[in-house]
Design a protein around this motif. Structure first.
Motif, mmCIF file in Angstrom:
data_model
loop_
_atom_site.group_PDB
_atom_site.id
_atom_site.type_symbol
_atom_site.label_atom_id
_atom_site.label_comp_id
_atom_site.label_asym_id
_atom_site.label_seq_id
_atom_site.Cartn_x
_atom_site.Cartn_y
_atom_site.Cartn_z
ATOM 1 N N UNK A 15 0.800 -1.229 0.000
ATOM 2 C CA UNK A 15 0.000 0.000 0.000
ATOM 3 C C UNK A 15 0.839 1.289 0.000
ATOM 4 N N UNK A 17 3.787 1.983 -1.345
ATOM 5 C CA UNK A 17 4.332 2.273 -2.684
ATOM 6 C C UNK A 17 3.194 2.486 -3.685
ATOM 7 N N UNK A 18 2.100 1.761 -3.501
ATOM 8 C CA UNK A 18 0.963 1.898 -4.425
ATOM 9 C C UNK A 18 0.316 3.279 -4.301
ATOM 10 N N UNK A 19 0.121 3.740 -3.073
ATOM 11 C CA UNK A 19 -0.472 5.069 -2.870
ATOM 12 C C UNK A 19 0.455 6.168 -3.391
ATOM 13 N N UNK A 21 2.576 5.797 -5.844
ATOM 14 C CA UNK A 21 2.493 5.712 -7.303
ATOM 15 C C UNK A 21 1.242 6.436 -7.806
ATOM 16 N N UNK A 22 0.106 6.157 -7.148
ATOM 17 C CA UNK A 22 -1.137 6.820 -7.556
ATOM 18 C C UNK A 22 -1.000 8.334 -7.468
#
Lengths: 73, 356
Positions: A15, A17-19, A21-22
């Protein structure tokens, strides 16, 4: 210039790294400050940022890690 | 920087695990099961009497060694950080159902790759299932699935899993003779096959150190390719696969085929669906079974809860005729996998929140 803040401490993989990235892929992105609390998340975010030549970042290490991301140039 | 320079640490970790697993097998661990986190936790559950299947009971020292190796590394490198409180009960059930899925296939992702490296082609179907399960998990992650954050916890809480694991290891060394017969040790079958304790423990301890440093994770490997187009973790898994295969060739442990494979069955549908369930559960919990052990070692007590969920699931799977055997799936394998999938899908749907 608007600076966005993300508190991603304590979240399970992927989460943080994903957030991040978003947030950096969002059209309105100018500058971003990400707060994380594990080395693993920091490594993941660094790996993500290494693929983006148009971005630069600094890391402040303390109790947590603060990653400040902005556009180059 | 070329690919190898950038990823040599994680590749070395995978290569080390791959080779060591085949050596463990050479020295006595069951065939194509040099290391299997799910199977070994199942054997531990059996040794403790949580299930009474006589052929799969042994206090596998590899599991405590993984946690203690990671614990040691996290202390040395100042990453030991007791933390928890991110919906532990949900994590318990994710671990529980992950184990049911894993025991319908008969292996964790590590063993799936080790089975493939030993020529067991049934693993191909299982790895496809794993990928599909992780893919479903990614869809939930993209929609904002989260179990919420954890918080720093008392130092002592971070010691609980390492201490529990130390206790299990001591139980193996001491082998107390209790009137109830526990701890149970298989006289035949996979549970009776094991490498010397010192080799298993020392080797797995070093794996624990490497894996804590490199964040080795088989679920993350697949997830990061699909979600982030990042091949970092995958390079470790590919290293494991290739070197386990080469080592198996050298040691004469490569026997290609579908049928007659050790501790394996050929029901492709349920090999596939069992691993879909397991893969989805790992994705929702943020790590494969091995990774959960290493996280537990560095103080993540939610990962510890996942591990306890897996051990509980192992006992349940054998008591309730869910676990498969070389003869095929159990009478209730299909029911369990379907219920597990429903639980995981509900978890993915109902536990979401946009953070930013």
């Amino acid at each position: 210039m608007e600076k966005k803040h993300l508190d991603l401490r304590g979240l399970s993989c992927p989460q943080p790294v994903l957030e991040t990235k978003n947030a950096i892929e969002n059209a309105s992105f100018d500058a971003l400050e990400v707060l994380i609390d594990t080395k693993t998340s920091l490594e993941n975010i660094k790996r993500l940022l290494s693929t983006r030549q148009d971005l630069k970042y600094t890391v402040e290490e303390g109790e947590d890690f603060k990653v400040s991301i902005s556009r180059t140039g | 920087m070329n690919f190898f320079q950038k990823h040599w640490k994680i590749i070395s970790c995978g290569v080390f695990i791959g080779i060591l697993a085949t050596i463990f097998q050479k020295f006595g661990n069951p065939a194509n099961m040099g290391i299997c986190v799910a199977c070994f936790e199942r054997d531990i559950a059996g040794a403790l009497g949580f299930h009474r299947i006589p052929i799969v009971q042994y206090l596998r020292p590899e599991i405590p060694a993984f946690v203690l190796g990671s614990f040691f590394a996290s202390l040395v490198f100042k990453e030991f950080k007791p933390r928890g409180g991110s919906l532990p009960l949900v994590r318990f059930f994710l671990g529980f159902f992950a184990m049911l899925g894993a025991l319908v296939f008969l292996g964790c992702p590590w063993r799936a790759f080790l089975r493939l490296a030993g020529g067991d082609w049934n693993a191909i179907v299982a790895i496809l299932g794993l990928i599909v399960g992780i893919y479903i998990g990614i869809q939930f992650l993209k929609k904002g699935y989260t179990l919420g954050r954890n918080y720093s916890a008392y130092k002592f809480t971070g010691l609980l899993m390492p201490l529990m694991m130390l206790g299990l290891f001591l139980l193996l060394l001491v082998k107390p003779a209790l009137p109830t017969g526990v701890p149970f040790f298989s006289a035949k079958g996979p549970g009776s096959q094991h490498a010397p304790i010192i080799l298993s423990f020392a080797g797995a301890f070093i794996i624990g150190i490497f894996a804590q440093r490199t964040r080795f994770c088989t679920m993350g490997a697949v997830r990061d390719i699909i979600l982030l187009k990042d091949f970092h973790l995958a390079s470790g898994v590919i290293g494991l696969l290739i070197f386990a295969f080469l080592s198996n060739l050298l040691l004469g442990q490569f026997n290609p085929g579908f049928t007659g494979q050790p501790v394996s069955h050929t029901n492709h549908l349920w090999n596939f669906l069992g691993m879909v369930l397991a893969g989805l559960a790992y994705a929702l919990a943020g790590g494969c079974p091995g990774r959960q052990l290493f996280l537990a070692g560095e103080g993540d007590i939610d990962a510890g809860v996942f591990v306890i969920g897996m051990i509980t699931g192992a006992g349940f799977a054998h008591n309730f005729a869910i676990a498969a055997s070389p003869a095929g799936i159990g009478p209730f394998s299909a029911h369990a996998v379907i219920i597990g999938l429903l639980f995981c899908i509900a978890t993915g749907f109902f536990m979401r929140k946009r953070l930013a």
